[in-house]
Design an enzyme around this catalytic site. Structure first.
Site, PDB file in Angstrom:
ATOM      1  N   ILE A 115       0.811  -1.210  -0.088  1.00 11.23           N
ATOM      2  CA  ILE A 115       0.073  -0.108  -0.142  1.00 11.23           C
ATOM      3  C   ILE A 115       0.848   1.200   0.142  1.00 11.23           C
ATOM      4  CG2 ILE A 115      -2.086  -1.377   1.059  1.00 11.23           C
ATOM      5  CD1 ILE A 115      -1.380   0.375   3.709  1.00 11.23           C
ATOM      6  N   CYS A 116       0.432   2.253  -0.419  1.00 13.06           N
ATOM      7  CA  CYS A 116       0.848   3.446  -0.585  1.00 13.06           C
ATOM      8  C   CYS A 116       1.028   4.493   0.655  1.00 13.06           C
ATOM      9  CB  CYS A 116       0.518   4.175  -1.803  1.00 13.06           C
ATOM     10  SG  CYS A 116       1.587   5.925  -1.826  1.00 13.06           S
ATOM     11  N   LEU A 117       2.085   4.445   1.434  1.00 11.41           N
ATOM     12  CA  LEU A 117       1.903   5.333   2.495  1.00 11.41           C
ATOM     13  C   LEU A 117       3.109   6.495   2.643  1.00 11.41           C
ATOM     14  CD1 LEU A 117       2.017   2.364   5.041  1.00 11.41           C
ATOM     15  CD2 LEU A 117       0.104   3.998   4.434  1.00 11.41           C
TER      16      LEU A 117
END
Length: 165
Positions: A115-117
């Site tokens: 996931i893009c964090l």
């Protein structure tokens, strides 16, 4: 500047004290103990607030974590596998959380279901390392990501409910 909900979430999670990663053989066991204590406290708080939403377990040396997370939307439970490895530069670098079954279903995800964090969580982690730990990763990283992405994926029909729950 963090919003009030973020401040409240952070204030309820224990901060970690030991600055050690997996390569630090002497201090890593102490850091791992703090991680478990923080995760246990987080799960206890979530259960008390009736918002229990994840389970995690690690391998023997605490470098590989797997589990499940779930999201309730319109009274239906959507459950996903979650996994991550502790980077060698931990705790200065946050782990990259993967939700493999959502791989390729959203633009806010990298190859392998990571996931893009980077935009929101990574700067927060950087400012708070080494005090932040895995409980913070879940509460301030994965939790908000699920809250934004899962309803959108459901509305597009890209995610369906596990009816057996």
């Amino acid at each position: 500047m963090a919003d009030e909900a973020t401040r409240r979430a952070v204030s309820q999670l224990p901060l970690l004290k030991t600055h050690a990663g997996p390569r630090d053989r002497a201090l890593w066991p102490q850091r791992l103990k703090e991680e478990y204590q923080s995760l246990i406290r987080s799960v206890e708080q979530n259960k008390a607030a009736d918002c229990d939403w994840f389970r995690l377990e690690s391998n023997a040396d605490g470098t590989r974590w797997t589990g499940t997370c779930w999201f309730i939307h319109e009274l239906l439970r959507y459950e996903f596998r979650v996994e991550f490895d502790i980077p060698v530069t931990y705790p200065d670098t946050a782990p990259e959380v993967a939700v493999p079954e959502l791989d390729g279903k959203t633009a806010k995800m990298f190859r392998g279901g990571k996931i893009c964090l980077t935009d929101h969580f990574a700067p927060l982690w950087a400012r708070n390392a080494p005090r932040f730990g895995l409980a913070h990763l879940m509460a301030l990283g994965l939790g908000p990501w699920l809250a934004v992405e899962v309803p959108d994926l459901i509305s597009k029909g890209d995610v369906t409910c596990n009816r057996g729950d």
